[in-house]
Design a protein around this motif. Structure first.
Motif, mmCIF file in Angstrom:
data_model
loop_
_atom_site.group_PDB
_atom_site.id
_atom_site.type_symbol
_atom_site.label_atom_id
_atom_site.label_comp_id
_atom_site.label_asym_id
_atom_site.label_seq_id
_atom_site.Cartn_x
_atom_site.Cartn_y
_atom_site.Cartn_z
ATOM 1 N N SER A 46 0.896 0.215 -6.336
ATOM 2 C CA SER A 46 0.088 -0.992 -6.283
ATOM 3 C C SER A 46 0.048 -1.515 -4.845
ATOM 4 C CB SER A 46 0.689 -2.063 -7.211
ATOM 5 O OG SER A 46 0.047 -3.302 -7.028
ATOM 6 N N PRO A 47 -1.064 -2.132 -4.411
ATOM 7 C CA PRO A 47 -1.143 -2.627 -3.031
ATOM 8 C C PRO A 47 -0.045 -3.616 -2.654
ATOM 9 C CG PRO A 47 -3.319 -2.601 -4.031
ATOM 10 C CD PRO A 47 -2.341 -2.307 -5.137
ATOM 11 N N GLU A 58 5.894 -14.136 -0.407
ATOM 12 C CA GLU A 58 5.192 -12.858 -0.532
ATOM 13 C C GLU A 58 5.248 -12.445 -1.997
ATOM 14 O OE1 GLU A 58 7.412 -9.741 1.402
ATOM 15 O OE2 GLU A 58 9.326 -10.495 0.655
ATOM 16 N N ALA A 59 4.744 -11.268 -2.311
ATOM 17 C CA ALA A 59 4.927 -10.714 -3.651
ATOM 18 C C ALA A 59 6.389 -10.312 -3.834
ATOM 19 C CB ALA A 59 4.023 -9.499 -3.837
ATOM 20 N N PRO A 60 6.909 -10.330 -5.061
ATOM 21 C CA PRO A 60 8.260 -9.805 -5.293
ATOM 22 C C PRO A 60 8.306 -8.311 -5.020
ATOM 23 C CG PRO A 60 7.160 -10.250 -7.377
ATOM 24 C CD PRO A 60 6.264 -10.796 -6.309
ATOM 25 N N HIS A 61 9.457 -7.830 -4.551
ATOM 26 C CA HIS A 61 9.626 -6.405 -4.254
ATOM 27 C C HIS A 61 10.821 -5.854 -5.021
ATOM 28 C CE1 HIS A 61 6.650 -5.893 -1.001
ATOM 29 N NE2 HIS A 61 6.850 -7.192 -0.843
ATOM 30 N N TRP A 62 10.671 -4.607 -5.493
ATOM 31 C CA TRP A 62 11.686 -3.973 -6.321
ATOM 32 C C TRP A 62 11.956 -2.545 -5.845
ATOM 33 C CZ3 TRP A 62 7.125 -5.707 -9.143
ATOM 34 C CH2 TRP A 62 7.229 -7.011 -9.619
ATOM 35 N N ASP A 115 0.828 -1.213 0.000
ATOM 36 C CA ASP A 115 0.000 0.000 0.000
ATOM 37 C C ASP A 115 0.862 1.264 0.000
ATOM 38 O OD1 ASP A 115 -2.468 -1.395 0.043
ATOM 39 O OD2 ASP A 115 -2.215 -1.756 2.184
ATOM 40 N N GLY A 116 1.899 1.283 -0.846
ATOM 41 C CA GLY A 116 2.875 2.356 -0.816
ATOM 42 C C GLY A 116 2.377 3.679 -1.378
ATOM 43 N N VAL A 117 2.946 4.763 -0.857
ATOM 44 C CA VAL A 117 2.679 6.117 -1.332
ATOM 45 C C VAL A 117 3.997 6.885 -1.339
ATOM 46 C CG1 VAL A 117 1.434 8.284 -0.945
ATOM 47 C CG2 VAL A 117 0.335 6.109 -0.378
#
Length: 541
Positions: free
Chosen positions: A321-322, A365-369, A279-281
């Motif tokens: 993106s969440p 988890e989801a991949p993170h970049w 949930d990034g901003v």
């Protein structure tokens, strides 16, 4: 030399370099007489210290008035014996102080314990007393967070004598403190967290404090995303992870790439990352509109501003993106990519390196970049050069006034790349894999050409960002575990690059501090001395 000959020559150099490295690692008289990881490219370890086996979060570097270079490394919770004191008493994990004036011979000087059971003192910033408006010239000050426990808040120490730090200022009774930013020239501090009363709905909003006097902090106000304030209604927005102020950027007076007003200068911006791993901003703020008089123009309730007052200083916002979060938001200004030279518009770009933190072991988890975000056009409320005119006078340029920021590219490491080495796929090495953070020093010699990312089991990765739409990985160093590492193995947590160009990387699981240097093509790119972006020569100075 033809291509095939060049490739054969390169293979010979790589083989010779590997053999030479093995010899040098065993040679006590060599500058490289230190064990090396077998996973590296254009990067070498020049120094190491174990940090007493304490799980470490964040290193930060400052040069003292007498020329010494000192690292302050914040830690996670727990306790360990401190062999720097007689009898090696067990101390709560706190802040390690390391003299790195000679990078090949780092010396641990002192450990400042955590102030209470359950506390974590992960993040720190330092200022010279000659810079702080009410500091003592010749002195050096450390600000650190205390997350959790009965002592939660922020502390300032006089660390002029690195073997005898003295607590000189504090703010307590705060919650969720974390990754702070301290403007040394003004003394203004931007502090994640919130008061316990009135209680913000965001666990980590941003306290703004005048800490120009090391012993006497002055609270100014709290900022956060709309509806996060005590009187807010609706879904609670994500918490702030950390702010970065560009007020002391070397070109602070320079205009932004698409400046629309006189206030659109580098030094008048703050870059805030919310959400950590989901949930990034990304939010960009006008510093003058954020601060109350006499520092700026904000007028409102310092503890419970309205939604309109919270949005007033905002110049940009990007909702992610969440599955992605905002951990680090490091701005790079005035990039002029060579591939743009024949175009007529938008040849100069302002970008933000926005990292989303991986938070689960073994890729569960989801991949993170880490993303390259273009903030050249901050918003569509005005008419920066190169955008279309407003349909009617005074109207926004676009239907959405916040149209502008966009993700240009991602800096992604394929976990299968680890399969080239004995330890295997990065996802299966026992700890987290994925990006965590980038460096944050505007004055490091590689700024604007390279960025460095901490990638947990992927180690330290160096990226060529001169073409921000197409970053290229040009170097890496993946550490190994040692006797102090917990059963989960090594995990490169955070890093920083000092003004000399040395890279300081710390381990979340306790294997210590690695001091790295660039080599070969990566170093030439970083210093701006290479001739060809596609030069394939590696590991040769």
């Amino acid at each position: 030399m033809d291509l095939s000959s060049r490739k054969r020559s390169k293979r010979r150099r790589v083989a010779l370099s590997a053999a030479a490295l093995a010899v040098l690692a065993l040679s006590a008289g060599s500058a490289l007489a230190i064990s090396q990881s077998g996973e590296q490219k254009n990067m070498r370890r020049v120094g190491h210290t174990d940090l007493q086996g304490r799980p470490t979060y964040h290193p930060n570097v400052i040069q003292y008035p007498d020329g010494r270079v000192i690292v302050f490394a914040g830690t996670h919770g727990g306790s360990k014996p401190n062999p720097l004191k007689p009898g090696s008493p067990v101390e709560l994990n706190g802040t390690m102080i390391i003299d790195v004036t000679k990078p090949e011979h780092p010396v641990e000087k002192f450990h400042i314990p955590g102030p209470a059971i359950g506390a974590q003192t992960q993040s720190n910033r330092m200022c010279l007393g000659s810079d702080l408006p009410r500091g003592t010239p010749g002195h050096v000050y450390l600000m650190r967070n205390v997350q959790g426990s009965t002592a939660s808040g922020y502390e300032v120490y006089d660390v002029t004598d690195v073997t005898n730090p003295k607590l000189v200022g504090e703010m307590r009774n705060l919650r969720n403190t974390h990754k702070l930013w301290w403007e040394c020239k003004t003394g203004l501090a931007y502090l994640p967290g919130s008061k316990n009363a009135p209680r913000w709905r965001q666990g980590q909003s941003m306290l703004i404090v005048d800490w120009s006097n090391p012993s006497s902090p002055l609270y100014l106000r709290t900022h956060g995303l709309p509806v996060g304030q005590p009187s807010g209604k609706g879904a609670v927005p994500p918490s702030l992870h950390g702010p970065i102020s560009a007020h002391e950027h070397p070109n602070a007076a320079g205009t932004l790439a698409r400046a629309a007003t006189a206030d659109d200068v580098i030094g008048n911006r703050l870059y805030l990352a919310y959400g950590v791993g989901d949930d990034g901003v990304l939010q960009v703020l006008d510093r003058k509109r954020l601060l109350p008089p006499p520092y700026g123009t904000f007028s409102g309730d310092p503890d419970d501003p309205t939604n309109e007052q919270l949005e007033a200083p905002q110049t940009s916002i990007l909702w992610m993106s969440p599955d992605q979060g905002g951990h680090t938001s490091f701005p790079v200004f005035g990039l002029v990519p060579k591939s743009y030279q024949n175009f007529t518009e938008f040849k100069t770009r302002d970008i933000v390196l926005l990292a989303s933190e991986s938070t689960a072991d073994k890729c569960q988890e989801a991949p993170h970049w880490s993303f390259v975000v273009d903030v050249t056009v901050e918003n569509s409320k005005t008419m920066p050069p190169g955008t279309r005119p407003a349909p009617t006078p005074g109207a926004p340029v676009e239907q959405n006034p916040w149209q502008g920021p966009m993700i240009l590219s991602a800096m992604s490491v394929d976990p299968r790349d680890g399969e080239k080495y004995p330890r295997g796929n990065y996802c299966t090495r026992g700890a987290r894999f994925g990006v965590h953070s980038s460096e944050e020093n505007f004055r490091n010699p590689y700024y604007g050409r390279l960025t460095f990312l901490a990638y947990f089991t992927g180690g330290v990765r160096a990226w060529d960002i001169r073409e921000p739409q197409a970053p290229v990985e040009v170097g890496f160093y993946v550490p190994v575990s040692n006797a102090n590492t917990s059963p989960d193995g090594y995990m490169t947590n955070n890093l920083e690059v000092d003004n000399r160009g040395f890279i300081f990387a710390v381990d979340r699981n306790g294997s210590g501090l690695d001091i790295l240097e660039l080599r070969g093509k990566a170093k030439r790119i970083g210093l701006g001395t290479n001739k060809d972006r596609h030069d394939d020569d590696d590991d040769d100075d």
